[in-house]
Motif scaffolding. Structure first.
Motif, PDB file in Angstrom:
ATOM      1  N   PHE A 184     -32.158  28.477  51.198  1.00  0.00           N
ATOM      2  CA  PHE A 184     -31.759  28.764  52.578  1.00  0.00           C
ATOM      3  C   PHE A 184     -32.976  29.223  53.378  1.00  0.00           C
ATOM      4  N   PHE A 188     -34.447  27.212  56.545  1.00  0.00           N
ATOM      5  CA  PHE A 188     -34.476  27.911  57.827  1.00  0.00           C
ATOM      6  C   PHE A 188     -35.891  27.902  58.404  1.00  0.00           C
ATOM      7  N   LEU A 208     -25.617  24.243  55.455  1.00  0.00           N
ATOM      8  CA  LEU A 208     -26.103  25.615  55.324  1.00  0.00           C
ATOM      9  C   LEU A 208     -24.954  26.628  55.235  1.00  0.00           C
ATOM     10  N   VAL A 209     -23.753  26.211  55.624  1.00  0.00           N
ATOM     11  CA  VAL A 209     -22.586  27.093  55.507  1.00  0.00           C
ATOM     12  C   VAL A 209     -22.068  27.120  54.069  1.00  0.00           C
ATOM     13  N   VAL A 240     -22.883  32.208  60.240  1.00  0.00           N
ATOM     14  CA  VAL A 240     -23.674  30.979  60.156  1.00  0.00           C
ATOM     15  C   VAL A 240     -22.901  29.803  60.751  1.00  0.00           C
TER      16      VAL A 240
END
Length: 322
Positions: A184, A188, A208-209, A240
């Motif tokens: 992550f 990011f 990403l969730v 998120v």
């Protein structure tokens, strides 16, 4: 062997995300049946659709592999597309949640193949990351799929009625949660400092969730209760998801549909399922409202994706959508 358009050489392995999304939605509607009392047949119908889509895609991708193995090999060697080979493995891990109602033996076989395949793929991908030098432009949300996808290992275990799999559940949970943190962070950083993803790949941001939505469900399934850590995963999921939905709200108006958009379906369905699980314990109207909202968003999105995909197939435009 050479490939051509008639042998489905253009079919991406990531299209198995459709199976993940439909299965996740079937599970979410089943949880809605238990918590809100909605009709069970909705979940059952979506589950049957998920099984049918999986069979169809296995046949289609099998044609691609038989007609031109080089196309499959090239896809597996691609620094981004290779990660999406986790989608058929995760499909095998999720389908037992539907199959258990019809055949326990088939559900167990599907889960076993998925668990072995997922673990093997995670090992291969992590070894590749540590062996070959990666570039920042190759880092994408799809990197989460093959390793953090281990979080899907525990989900169907209670439905299998198999004893002695607790350690396997903990193994999948541990690997998935541990690797979620650095991946992550890397993704990011790439999104914040490098060029934006191409428009067809923008929906994959919702991947990403998944570490938080699936992590919540996997943790609760493994431990059997919702504690402070599970609540933290749920709250992170909401934050998120709110950020990413705000980022993607204009995408349907500015970019045509592509089958790569199916990458967004499972995170949305998993978020709805996690929200309904949480609402079952929270027992307050706010949690119920959030759960219903996420179920509606996931349902409308997946129905829209399915309609666009089937419409493209009917018009002979699958290659264009791919």
């Amino acid at each position: 062997m050479e490939t051509n358009n008639t042998t489905l050489s253009y079919l991406p392995v990531g299209i198995f995300g459709a199976v993940m999304g439909l299965t996740g939605l079937a599970v979410a509607w089943r949880l809605a049946h238990l918590h809100f009392g909605v009709p069970l047949w909705i979940s059952q119908a979506i589950g049957v659709a998920a099984i049918a889509v999986f069979v169809a895609l296995m046949l289609a991708y099998g044609v691609k592999a038989y007609a031109g193995w080089d196309a499959v090999r090239a896809e597996f060697q691609h620094p981004i597309a290779s990660n999406l080979f986790g989608t058929p493995m995760i499909s095998l891990l999720l389908l037992p949640l539907v199959l258990a109602d019809y055949s326990l033996a088939l559900a167990r076989l599907s889960w076993l193949l998925g668990a072995v395949g997922m673990t093997t793929l995670a090992w291969v991908i992590v070894l590749r990351w540590l062996t070959l030098r990666q570039t920042a432009t190759h880092i994408a949300p799809a990197w989460i799929v093959p390793v953090v996808g281990m979080l899907d290992v525990p989900l169907a275990v209670p439905a299998l009625q198999w004893q002695g799999l607790h350690e396997v559940m903990v193994f999948g949970l541990a690997v998935g949660l541990f690797f979620a943190v650095p991946l992550f962070t890397l993704i990011f950083q790439r999104l914040a400092l490098e060029e934006a993803l191409p428009a067809p790949l923008q929906p994959s941001l919702l991947i990403l969730v998944a570490p938080f939505a699936v992590g919540f469900s996997a943790y609760v399934t493994t431990t059997g209760h919702i504690d402070l850590f599970a609540q933290a995963l749920y709250m992170l999921m909401l934050f998120v998801l709110a950020v990413l939905l705000g980022r993607l709200r204009h995408l349907p108006q500015c970019s045509p549909f592509r089958v790569s958009w199916w990458a967004a379906s499972f995170p949305l369905a998993a978020s709805a399922g996690a929200a309904i699980r949480y609402a079952g314990q929270a027992a307050n109207p706010v949690a119920d409202a959030i759960a219903l909202l996420l179920l509606a968003i996931a349902s409308v999105t997946i129905v829209a994706f399915l309609a666009q995909t089937l419409g493209g197939v009917a018009r002979g435009r699958l290659k264009a959508l791919a």
